[in-house]
Design an enzyme around this catalytic site. Structure first.
Site, short mmCIF file in Angstrom:
data_model
loop_
_atom_site.label_atom_id
_atom_site.label_comp_id
_atom_site.label_asym_id
_atom_site.label_seq_id
_atom_site.Cartn_x
_atom_site.Cartn_y
_atom_site.Cartn_z
CG ASN A 447 5.00 28.94 13.18
OD1 ASN A 447 4.93 29.21 11.98
ND2 ASN A 447 5.77 28.36 13.86
CE1 TYR A 448 -0.57 29.22 16.79
CE2 TYR A 448 -0.71 31.34 18.27
CZ TYR A 448 -0.89 29.84 18.03
OH TYR A 448 -0.70 29.11 19.04
NE ARG A 449 1.81 32.48 6.23
CZ ARG A 449 3.30 32.85 6.25
NH1 ARG A 449 3.49 34.09 6.40
NH2 ARG A 449 3.99 31.62 6.34
#
Ligand SMILES: Cc1cc2nc3c(=O)[nH]c(=O)nc-3n(C[C@H](O)[C@H](O)[C@H](O)COP(=O)(O)OP(=O)(O)OC[C@H]3O[C@@H](n4cnc5c(N)ncnc54)[C@H](O)[C@@H]3O)c2cc1C
Ligand SMILES: *[C@@H]1O[C@H](CO)[C@@H](O)[C@H](O)[C@H]1NC(C)=O
Ligand SMILES: *[C@@H]1O[C@H](CO)[C@@H](O)[C@H](O)[C@H]1NC(C)=O
Ligand SMILES: *[C@@H]1O[C@H](CO)[C@@H](O)[C@H](O)[C@H]1NC(C)=O
Ligand SMILES: *[C@@H]1O[C@H](CO)[C@@H](O)[C@H](O)[C@H]1NC(C)=O
Ligand SMILES: *[C@@H]1O[C@H](CO)[C@@H](O)[C@H](O)[C@H]1NC(C)=O
Ligand SMILES: *[C@@H]1O[C@H](CO)[C@@H](O)[C@H](O)[C@H]1NC(C)=O
Ligand SMILES: *[C@@H]1O[C@H](CO)[C@@H](O)[C@H](O)[C@H]1NC(C)=O
Ligand SMILES: *[C@@H]1O[C@H](CO)[C@@H](O)[C@H](O)[C@H]1NC(C)=O
Length: 512
Positions: A447-449
């Site tokens: 999700n912290y791409r």
């Protein structure tokens, strides 16, 4: 709350979107489909999706369908699915090949049921809206998801999702018990009809590789009616280094009711000199009279006092950590993000305490010009995260991690030149950190791409290689199972982007 049974499968021929509106073409079961999208909300103030759905009976159907299909074949058009639009690399709304956006922003119904202990949440809802609806029902129900209220549940739950309840309850994805998804064949599936492999994949493996998730069913969690929060700052002059060092040895071992994250920023000391500041932010699932002695016992170096602490309800703690302390909970319904300019982020997992000498080198980097608005956030693990196996969901970062780091740098304006300087700064910090963080793979949070860690090729087709670097960083060995699921459910790689899970045989595709 009545949802379709597994036998209710809606054979959509296709669903497409042209410019800014949703276009869905259906063969039959149109009314059932609509009903499902509404899922019996008590709230009538909802946009009517029937106005943006094109059925076979509609005179525009053929032209719309063929228009897209022709483009798809000739130009390899991609579909981008957007719920909250918070993707760090903008993959939900930017592509370097022609694409359409399936924008789920108006699919945002939330219905709390089952003695208020479960909820169905449509993908376009934000976590702030979900928190609001929960708080409306009960002071002791909660949900363990992220901090920023404008994050969408579509991307957030499918990539994991965590916040201040992480050590007690784990990830948002750990609490998903059912989902509605439209697969590449246009079938509307629930948990039973999609099967456990696909249901596993979308709880941490990212939704965008597998289909369009319309809604999630989640189990809510129970919290005490009174929680305690604090935010305490310590500069280098106030022994920040020593406290951070000690924090590394205790943060993951504290009782799971106690979550203390910290972040490092550049700051001015009281004398006006530039210094480094560590900020400790805590959520404790209990009252202040339990917290203060617990802190004195486990992290006395912080010097926490009762006056630093505030008792409040869970929903007030959500407002507090989102920067809305004292405001009405209505702010949670707003989709307007707090503005913070442009940023680049990266993530790391830490398995051994980082030596003080390394922190000193990190501080030097924070004194550089580009780091004026840089931050390193340390997220404590342990607690229930140690008890969930690595393969339970695609999210593999469980036991063995002391904490996660999110590295961030913000800047405003300055065009490409400023962007390049700031991105270089964070890349240098990231390379400096390599010896001190997880290795083989150097793990990262999906999700912290971060496209720096690797991408599929930019032709729109993906070459599967065992050595797919980014896949193992996000998912460790779960990547192999994700590839297996992808190969089963979308062998033609219709749902793809720069970091989508590749199917096994896509190398045989023409044009690769
Ligand atoms: C300000 C900010 C704060 C954040 N805070 C946290 C935090 O506290 N904790 C945390 O864990 N994360 C946090 N994140 C990261 C966040 O979890 C991810 O960016 C998440 O993927 C965003 O989901 P979205 O729906 O808003 O984004 P989108 O950009 O809409 O989607 C993200 C990805 O998921 C795909 N996707 C979205 N919806 C669907 C769907 N319905 N079906 C299939 N695929 C879909 C998109 O195609 C894209 O690939 C934060 C991000 C930001 C920008
Ligand atoms: C299309 O029209 C026919 C005849 O009017 C009707 O029976 C059918 O239900 C309609 N289908 C859809 C998807 O609306
Ligand atoms: C929703 O609509 C129904 C039927 O139109 C109506 O009876 C009901 O009062 C409405 N509810 C709300 C909350 O507006
Ligand atoms: C949506 O619009 C359709 C057609 O205009 C109508 O039949 C249906 O009742 C509407 N549904 C809601 C929930 O307003
Ligand atoms: C076709 O569908 C669109 C979008 O829902 C609608 O605006 C239009 O009135 C429909 N046309 C016909 C002939 O049904
Ligand atoms: C969402 O609904 C609003 C209000 O009805 C409308 O203005 C907007 O165009 C819709 N957005 C999408 C992407 O459908
Ligand atoms: C569920 O919430 C409603 C308020 O919306 C409340 O009246 C009811 O008592 C709650 N039920 C339970 C079991 O907590
Ligand atoms: C810093 O630590 C030293 C030694 O442990 C202690 O004597 C001193 O009071 C601390 N300073 C502050 C500001 O807490
Ligand atoms: C620190 O002080 C300088 C000079 O007074 C000022 O320009 C700067 O904005 C301050 N920075 C912070 C983070 O307060």
């Amino acid at each position: 709350m009545k949802f379709p049974s597994s036998s209710t499968i809606f054979p959509l021929l296709s669903f497409l979107l042209l410019s800014s509106f949703q276009t869905v073409t259906l063969a039959d079961s149109y009314q059932n489909f609509l009903q499902c999208l509404y899922f019996h909300s008590e709230n009538n103030a909802t946009s009517n999706i029937s106005q943006v759905i094109y059925t076979q009976n509609n005179s525009s159907f053929s032209s719309i369908l063929e228009f897209s299909i022709r483009n798809f074949r000739k130009h390899g058009i991609q579909i981008r699915i957007r719920s909250g639009g918070h993707d760090y690399e903008a993959l939900s709304y930017v592509s370097d090949v022609p694409f359409v956006i399936l924008d789920l922003i108006n699919l945002s119904e939330i219905s709390i049921g089952g003695e208020n202990k479960t909820a169905w949440v449509q993908s376009g809802a934000t976590i702030g809206q979900l928190y609001y609806r929960i708080a409306e029902k009960s002071k002791t129900l909660a949900f363990p998801a992220g901090v920023c209220p404008t994050v969408g549940v579509g991307g957030h739950f499918s990539g994991g999702g965590y916040g201040f309840l992480l050590r007690k309850f784990g990830l948002a994805a750990d609490h998903v018990v059912d989902a509605l998804l439209i697969d590449v064949k246009g079938q509307l599936l629930d948990r039973k009809s999609m099967g456990e492999d696909l249901f596993w994949a979308i709880r941490g493996g990212g939704g965008a590789s597998f289909g369009v998730i319309l809604a999630w069913k989640i189990n809510l969690v129970t919290v005490p009616s009174t929680l305690t929060v604090f935010t305490v700052h310590r500069t280098l002059e106030q022994n920040a280094t020593k406290i951070v060092d000690k924090w590394q040895y205790v943060a993951d071992k504290l009782p799971e009711d106690l979550y203390i994250r910290l972040y490092l920023t550049r700051s001015n000391s009281s004398s006006g000199r530039t210094t480094i500041r560590a900020t400790f932010e805590c959520l404790f699932l209990g009252g202040v009279d339990f917290l203060v002695p617990l802190m004195q016992q486990s992290l006395p170096e912080l010097g926490l006092e009762k006056a630093d602490c505030i008792e409040m309800s869970w929903i007030d703690s959500i407002l507090y950590f989102a920067g809305f302390q004292g405001e009405s909970m209505d702010v949670l319904l707003s989709r307007t993000p707090t503005s913070f300019g442009t940023f680049k982020a990266k993530s790391d997992y830490v398995k051994e305490p980082i030596p003080e000498t390394a922190f000193e080198e990190v501080y030097e980097r924070f004194y550089e010009q580009e780091a004026e608005s840089a931050v390193m956030i340390f997220i404590p693990y342990g607690g229930i995260m140690n008890e969930i196996s690595e393969s339970e969901t695609p999210f593999p970062h469980r036991a063995g991690n002391i904490y996660k780091i999110q590295h961030l740098v913000y800047w405003q304006g300055g065009g490409d030149e400023a962007a390049e300087r700031h991105i270089n700064w964070i890349r240098r910090l990231y390379s400096y950190m390599a010896p001190f963080v997880s290795k083989n793979p150097r793990a990262a949070y999906m999700n912290y791409r971060d496209l720096d860690i690797g991408t599929n090729n930019n032709k729109g087709y993906t070459r599967f290689t065992q050595g797919s670097v980014w896949g193992f960083k996000y998912f460790k060995n779960n990547f192999n199972r994700l590839v297996h699921v992808k190969t089963m459910v979308d062998p033609g790689n219709f749902f793809r982007n720069e970091q989508s899970i590749p199917p096994l045989y896509s190398r045989k595709k023409k044009g690769d």
